[in-house]
Write an enzyme that holds these catalytic residues in place. Structure first.
Site, PDB file in Angstrom:
ATOM      1  N   ASP A  16     104.980  41.109  20.336  1.00 48.61           N
ATOM      2  CA  ASP A  16     104.047  41.577  21.364  1.00 48.61           C
ATOM      3  C   ASP A  16     102.894  40.596  21.560  1.00 48.61           C
ATOM      4  O   ASP A  16     101.730  40.985  21.636  1.00 48.61           O
ATOM      5  CB  ASP A  16     103.503  42.966  21.007  1.00 48.61           C
ATOM      6  CG  ASP A  16     102.890  43.675  22.223  1.00 48.61           C
ATOM      7  OD1 ASP A  16     103.241  43.306  23.363  1.00 48.61           O
ATOM      8  OD2 ASP A  16     102.057  44.574  22.019  1.00 48.61           O
ATOM      9  N   LYS A  18     100.495  38.399  23.591  1.00 49.05           N
ATOM     10  CA  LYS A  18      99.910  38.437  24.929  1.00 49.05           C
ATOM     11  C   LYS A  18      98.426  38.114  24.799  1.00 49.05           C
ATOM     12  O   LYS A  18      97.874  38.143  23.679  1.00 49.05           O
ATOM     13  CB  LYS A  18     100.108  39.815  25.570  1.00 49.05           C
ATOM     14  CG  LYS A  18      99.587  40.980  24.732  1.00 49.05           C
ATOM     15  CD  LYS A  18      99.964  42.317  25.349  1.00 49.05           C
ATOM     16  CE  LYS A  18      99.530  43.489  24.463  1.00 49.05           C
ATOM     17  NZ  LYS A  18      99.936  44.789  25.024  1.00 49.05           N
ATOM     18  N   PRO A  19      97.751  37.796  25.888  1.00 49.10           N
ATOM     19  CA  PRO A  19      96.344  37.386  25.787  1.00 49.10           C
ATOM     20  C   PRO A  19      95.443  38.408  25.097  1.00 49.10           C
ATOM     21  O   PRO A  19      94.535  38.025  24.350  1.00 49.10           O
ATOM     22  CB  PRO A  19      95.936  37.188  27.254  1.00 49.10           C
ATOM     23  CG  PRO A  19      97.212  36.793  27.935  1.00 49.10           C
ATOM     24  CD  PRO A  19      98.271  37.613  27.254  1.00 49.10           C
ATOM     25  N   ASN A  21      96.071  40.220  22.703  1.00 49.54           N
ATOM     26  CA  ASN A  21      96.300  40.239  21.257  1.00 49.54           C
ATOM     27  C   ASN A  21      95.864  38.938  20.595  1.00 49.54           C
ATOM     28  O   ASN A  21      96.238  38.659  19.455  1.00 49.54           O
ATOM     29  CB  ASN A  21      97.774  40.514  20.945  1.00 49.54           C
ATOM     30  CG  ASN A  21      98.104  41.993  21.028  1.00 49.54           C
ATOM     31  OD1 ASN A  21      97.211  42.844  20.976  1.00 49.54           O
ATOM     32  ND2 ASN A  21      99.378  42.315  21.170  1.00 49.54           N
ATOM     33  N   ASP A  34      97.287  42.690  16.203  1.00 55.65           N
ATOM     34  CA  ASP A  34      98.262  43.754  16.476  1.00 55.65           C
ATOM     35  C   ASP A  34      99.684  43.358  16.064  1.00 55.65           C
ATOM     36  O   ASP A  34     100.547  43.102  16.908  1.00 55.65           O
ATOM     37  CB  ASP A  34      98.226  44.144  17.955  1.00 55.65           C
ATOM     38  CG  ASP A  34      98.978  45.453  18.201  1.00 55.65           C
ATOM     39  OD1 ASP A  34      99.515  46.032  17.233  1.00 55.65           O
ATOM     40  OD2 ASP A  34      99.044  45.871  19.367  1.00 55.65           O
TER      41      ASP A  34
END
Length: 265
Positions: A16, A18-19, A21, A34
């Site tokens: 997962d 992504k920016p 995180n 995360d």
């Protein structure tokens, strides 16, 4: 990328990336957050059948619920990097998450913003494209590859920046040389006019102001030559940072051409 590369080396897939995180620490370190969907690569087959993650950053095989490898994280890193470079998220033209998931599962490539090729270096766009390939076997196989490519690019960018800075300093030296040379010519011309206005029998005292102008002209010309030498030396120094720097080579060629024209005049 280094944190994810470490995880991949330890056999962990984030699933997962992504920016939202990613977090920049107090000392400019990048922290990956995360890890709740994190998965041991050895257990990836047992987790197949369910699509988990964020659709906009999900690899096609992840959207289809297939067995994952670290290449799925590489896809997400590519999508994240492209968003950071362009300011536009993947699938910016789609609002519905179900539509996004459908496009991703079919292996379609997220559209590139229209102005991206004008604002993002080609090497970085190519890296993103390599990460976003539909087939996981065609992508870089783990984040360590991205670390190496980005490190090389950053090193080259820094060397180019230093070379351009040297080029700018060289331009300042050359500008000063031109200013001093012009001042020397003006002083010499004024001295010539002053001497021409004196009678042949003029005394040394009468000629003194004109001679002072000649001395000032000679001093300016010496300083102009010194500034020009400093410019040449600084311009050559630019190539020690980046031997292929086109701006430096263009300046050197232009100066050589100008000298050739002066010799032929």
């Amino acid at each position: 990328c280094e944190a994810v590369a470490y995880a991949h080396d330890a056999g962990v897939i984030h699933r997962d990336i992504k920016p939202t995180n990613l977090m920049i620490g107090a000392f400019s370190e990048v922290m990956v957050l995360d890890w709740g969907l994190g998965l041991l690569a050895d257990h990836a087959a047992s987790a197949a059948g369910v699509a988990v993650g964020t659709p906009r950053y999900m690899a096609p095989e992840q959207a289809r619920g297939e067995t994952l490898t670290s290449a799925a994280d590489v896809y997400a890193l590519g999508a994240t990097l492209r968003e950071l470079l362009t300011g536009v998220p993947p699938w910016f033209d789609l609002d519905d998450a179900t539509d996004v998931l459908s496009h991703v599962a079919q292996g379609r490539l997220p559209p590139l913003p229209a102005d991206a090729r004008d604002s993002v270096p080609d090497a970085l766009l190519q890296l993103c494209a390599d990460c976003l390939l539909a087939s996981p076997t065609l992508r870089p196989q783990d984040a360590s590859v991205l670390v190496a490519v980005l490190s090389d690019w950053l090193d080259g960018a820094q060397r180019r920046e230093r070379g351009l800075a040297e080029g700018a300093r060289a331009d300042a030296h050359f500008a000063e040389a031109r200013r001093l040379s012009a001042e020397a010519k003006d002083l010499a011309a004024r001295a010539e006019v002053a001497l021409a206005a004196l009678p042949p029998a003029a005394s040394a005292e009468e000629r003194g102001p004109a001679w002072d102008l000649e001395d000032l002209a000679a001093s300016c010309e010496r300083k102009a030559r010194a500034a020009d030498v400093d410019g040449e030396r600084t311009l050559r120094a630019a190539l020690t940072h980046d031997p292929a720097l086109p701006e430096a080579h263009q300046r050197i060629a232009a100066r050589a051409f100008a000298r050739h024209q002066q010799l032929e005049a």
